[in-house]
Structure formats: structure tokens, C-alpha cells
Design an enzyme around this catalytic site. Structure first.
Site, short mmCIF file in Angstrom:
data_model
loop_
_atom_site.label_atom_id
_atom_site.label_comp_id
_atom_site.label_asym_id
_atom_site.label_seq_id
_atom_site.Cartn_x
_atom_site.Cartn_y
_atom_site.Cartn_z
N SER A 218 0.84 -1.19 0.00
CA SER A 218 0.00 0.00 0.00
C SER A 218 0.87 1.24 0.00
O SER A 218 1.98 1.24 0.52
CB SER A 218 -0.94 0.00 1.20
OG SER A 218 -0.27 0.55 2.32
N LYS A 219 0.31 2.29 -0.62
CA LYS A 219 1.05 3.55 -0.72
C LYS A 219 1.39 4.09 0.65
O LYS A 219 2.38 4.77 0.82
CB LYS A 219 0.19 4.58 -1.45
CG LYS A 219 0.30 4.47 -2.94
CD LYS A 219 -0.44 5.60 -3.63
CE LYS A 219 -0.76 5.18 -5.04
NZ LYS A 219 -1.99 5.59 -5.56
N ARG A 220 0.52 3.83 1.61
CA ARG A 220 0.73 4.42 2.92
C ARG A 220 1.84 3.75 3.71
O ARG A 220 2.65 4.41 4.32
CB ARG A 220 -0.58 4.41 3.73
CG ARG A 220 -1.27 5.76 3.71
CD ARG A 220 -2.64 5.73 4.34
NE ARG A 220 -3.58 4.91 3.57
CZ ARG A 220 -4.07 3.75 3.98
NH1 ARG A 220 -3.73 3.24 5.14
NH2 ARG A 220 -4.91 3.09 3.22
#
Ligand code: GLU
Length: 450
Positions: A218-220
């Protein structure tokens, strides 16, 4: 193979964010398949979501495909320019009774005239769709699960599935190779294609990329942007080689190899469906191997952007490329990323020692007899010949006189001069590129700090 039977694949990114490793893997697998079977690679920018598209994101797609060496034979097509064609396809389905109009409250309307404020739903027939996915095998979806889905929005825009299916049909795409996250939309795309009288492509849904905790990247929480890997000093060749192994492996098991061999080995049917671990440590290992594979000139060229004035801690006037050229052969084995070079050479250019406090603590404060060693080294280096061998001998002699081994004798000197307990071989660069006065100044400064 006759022209008509040549496989046609497409990479169809939506420019709603910067290219991430998952999309790059999808692009690469399409390209590997096309190149391995003599097929055609089409690039289609799925830019129909006007609220999220930004032109610089499309440019970044071109830039990073080029960086990875992924070329295409056709395109780029821009889906946003095909709005009229999408409208025409929807109108055809309305005319054929395969779709119906809805008002703003989602009630079915009589008639087939598309207009502002009217959405269009696909009339899903009873039954089930079976997808014979190259990777996942047979996937059966009951139409009751799909319902009558929207293919045209009341604001006059096509939905993702409509545009995607129409474009695949019009572009004669034979194989849709894409991420597993899109599998749930596939039965709808198949229904639309069939309603238009087209043959849907063969689908191959590539496995998810997961992190060390086996969670979807995930980007986060994960570093997924290709730009950031490039910035950190990963070579495109290492990155592309590594990406090729995410969900696929050559039958002979040889993982690090030139792209031409990967193309030769690539079989779409060998892609497996188990989630693929995006292993940054393994990528770093690959990168180290590829860095060591560069010749001296190529390596210096690759390192240059990582030593540009806006990235480094020293003032530009102190930078000397010839010093880097002399040090690189001593440190190339240690480089995992190109940006590692900065920490290997900063002490040669920074006016003040870039002191790493952990190194100071470990090698000097807790080191045995550090104060005595620094005093004795100051005395010895003040008048020994200023050449690497003589300086080395002098430091080792100091160690001997204080009952510590060579590496323990060298440690406080290294930290005093370079600011770190690990780094390139010390004596050659220190003596060749720093003056005796500067080295003595650093030793004195360290002594005073103790
Ligand atoms: N545009 C879609 C995306 O970026 C991919 C569509 C496809 O490959 O079929 O997620």
C-alpha cells in the site's frame, strides 16, 4: 504465425497517481509476453476520470516505461479521446435491447435516446460467466451477483468497465494481462464485449504484490513508487530484472540474467497465482550485483546524479570528481544502491567531519585506550612520511604499543577522520586526498571531544 493470429497485449494504466511497482510489473509482463511471442504491445492511457487525471502523471508513465526499457509498438492511445466511440457502443446496446436508460432516481425509462441526466444500465441476462484465466484457472461468476450494472453515467461519461471492454475490442486485444485487483470487474467486461459481438480477450490476472507482513502493498505503509527507487539509486536493469520475478520464474531457476534471456524464458502459463513478496532486501542484492557489473566509466556516470550539488551535504566548491573516481574502485563492492556513494565520500569533501554519533560512541567512547591511541597517533602522524603505507604502519605501531590489535587501533582514527566506524579502506583515500594538516586537525578535534 500469421498476422491475424499475432497476440496483441496492452498496458492500460490510469494516470491517477505516480507509477508504482505493481503497475510497472504489469507493464513488464505484458511486454515480456509480447516480445517472447512476437506480439504487439499497445499502450493505452485510461484517462477518463477527469477529476483525478493530471498530465504530469501521464508524462511520468512514459518516462518510467522508458527508464525500465519497456517500449511499445502502438499508441499511446488516450481513452479520453474515444468518448464518442464509447457513446456509440452504449447506443448500440440500447438499440439492441442489451441495456436500458435510467432516470436520476434509477428508475428504468422507456425509449433508447441517450441524453444528459440519463444513465444506462446493462441488462444482465440470467446465467453465469466462466472466465478461463491463464493464471487463476476457471473462475465462474453467477450473473445474479452482478445485477444490472451501470455502463454510462448520467453526467455523460462511460464507466471503467464500458470503456475498458470497448477499447479492448476495438484495439483487437487478444490477451488482457493485468492485476488481480481487477478480476472482480472481468465478468462485466466479458458481458459487454459479448453484447457488442466481440470476442473478449484471454485474461491473465497477475498475483498481488505483498509486503513482509504478507499484506497487499500500500502507498501508505510501503515504498511503492518507482520514482523513489530511482531516486534512491536503483538501476533500471536491476529493477526490471527483479520485477520480472514477481509472480513468475524461469524454468531453469536462474534469476539474475539479461533481459534478452528473460524474454526467451518467459511463459505466460508459468505465472503463478500465489501472492508475490516484494522483497526490498532481495532487490538491493540484485542492485548490488548489477552495480558490480558496470565498468568503471558506466558506474561513475550512474553515480553522478547522486552526487549533484542539491543532494549532498558539502559545499559545491569542495567537490572533486577525480577523488570520487579514485575512491569508487575501493567501495564498489559495498554499494547496494547508487546513493550509498554519498556516505562513502562525504568525509573527503565536508569541511567538518560528518560525525555519526553511534560510531563515535561505539568506537571511541567505549573503545579501549582511545584517548591514548589518539594522542599517540597525533604524535606519529605529525612526522611520518605522508604516504598510505607509512601512515598505516604508524597507526598499527601505535596499536601495538598500546596492546590493541590493528582494527582496534584503526577504529578511533577512522571515526575521528571520517565520522563513521565503517567505510572505504581508510589509509589510501585519507592520505591521498586529505592533507596532513587536515588529518591532524581532525584527530585533535576528536581528542578534545573525549
Ligand atoms: N486502467 C486500469 C488500472 O490502471 C487497468 C485496466 C486493465 O488493465 O484492464 O487499474
Amino acid at each position: 504465425m500469421s498476422l491475424a493470429h499475432r497476440p496483441r497485449v496492452r498496458f492500460a494504466p490510469s494516470p491517477t497517481g505516480y507509477l508504482h511497482v505493481g503497475s510497472a510489473r504489469t507493464a513488464l509482463f505484458n511486454w515480456l509476453y509480447a516480445r517472447s511471442v512476437g506480439g504487439t504491445m499497445v499502450l493505452r492511457i485510461e484517462d477518463t476520470d477527469e477529476s483525478r487525471n493530471r498530465p504530469e502523471l501521464t508524462d511520468a508513465i512514459f518516462e518510467y516505461l522508458a527508464w525500465l526499457g519497456i517500449d511499445y509498438d502502438e499508441g499511446p492511445h488516450h481513452q479520453s479521446e474515444r468518448r464518442e466511440r464509447h457513446r456509440e457502443a452504449v447506443q448500440q446496446m440500447l438499440d439492441d435491447g442489451r441495456a436500458y436508460l435510467c432516470d436520476s432516481d434509477d428508475n428504468e425509462l422507456a425509449g433508447t435516446e441517450m441524453a444528459e441526466g440519463r444513465a444506462v444500465r446493462f441488462r444482465t441476462p440470467p446465467g453465469a460467466t466462466v472466465i478461463d484465466d491463464v493464471v487463476r484457472g476457471e473462475v465462474t461468476v453467477a450473473h445474479a451477483q452482478l445485477g444490472d450494472f451501470v455502463i454510462w453515467r448520467s453526467d455523460g461519461s462511460p464507466t471503467f468497465v464500458l470503456a475498458n471492454a470497448v477499447d479492448d475490442a476495438d484495439m483487437a486485444v487478444t490477451h488482457a494481462i493485468r492485476g488481480e485487483d481487477l478480476l472482480s470487474s472481468t465478468p462485466r467486461a466479458v458481458l459487454v464485449a459479448e453484447a457488442l459481438g466481440a470476442t473478449p480477450p484471454v485474461y491473465a490476472h497477475l498475483p498481488l504484490l505483498v509486503n513482509e507482513q504478507r499484506q497487499k502493498l500500500s502507498k501508505r505503509s510501503d515504498d511503492v513508487s518507482l520514482a523513489s527507487y530511482r531516486q534512491r539509486g536503483f538501476l533500471a536493469s536491476a529493477m526490471a530484472n527483479y520485477l520480472a520475478l514477481l509472480g513468475w520464474g524461469p524454468r531453469d531457476g536462474v534469476e539474475i540474467r539479461p533481459m534478452a534471456e528473460i524474454i526467451e524464458q518467459f511463459r505466460l502459463e508459468d505465472v503463478n497465482k500465489a501472492p508475490a513478496f516484494f522483497d526490498v532486501a532481495k532487490l538491493e542484492h540484485f542492485n548490488g550485483v548489477y552495480i558490480r557489473g558496470l565498468d568503471a566509466e558506466e558506474l561513475l556516470e550512474a553515480l553522478a546524479p547522486h552526487l549533484e550539488a542539491d543532494r549532498v551535504p558539502w559545499p559545491p566548491e569542495r567537490y572533486r570528481p577525480a577523488v570520487v573516481a579514485a575512491v569508487v574502485p575501493l567501495v564498489r563492492e559495498k554499494l547496494r544502491t547508487l546513493s550509498d556513494i554519498e556516505r562513502q565520500v562525504d568525509w573527503l569533501f565536508c569541511p567538518e567531519v560528518p560525525m555519526d554519533e553511534a560510531s563515535w560512541e561505539k568506537a571511541v567512547v567505549r573503545g579501549k585506550a582511545s584517548a591514548e591511541i589518539l594522542d599517540a597517533a597525533l604524535a606519529a602522524l605529525a612526522d611520518c612520511p605522508w604516504d598510505p603505507e607509512a601512515v598505516k604502519d604508524a597507526v598499527f605501531a601505535v596499536g601495538e604499543a598500546h596492546g590493541v590489535n590493528r582494527s582496534k587501533a584503526q577504529a578511533p582514527v577512522r571515526v575521528a577522520v571520517t565520522g563513521r566506524s565503517v567505510g572505504p579502506p581508510l589509509f589510501e583515500p585519507m592520505v591521498n586526498h586529505l592533507s596532513r594538516e587536515e588529518v591532524l586537525r581532525r584527530l585533535r578535534q576528536a581528542r578534545a571531544r573525549l
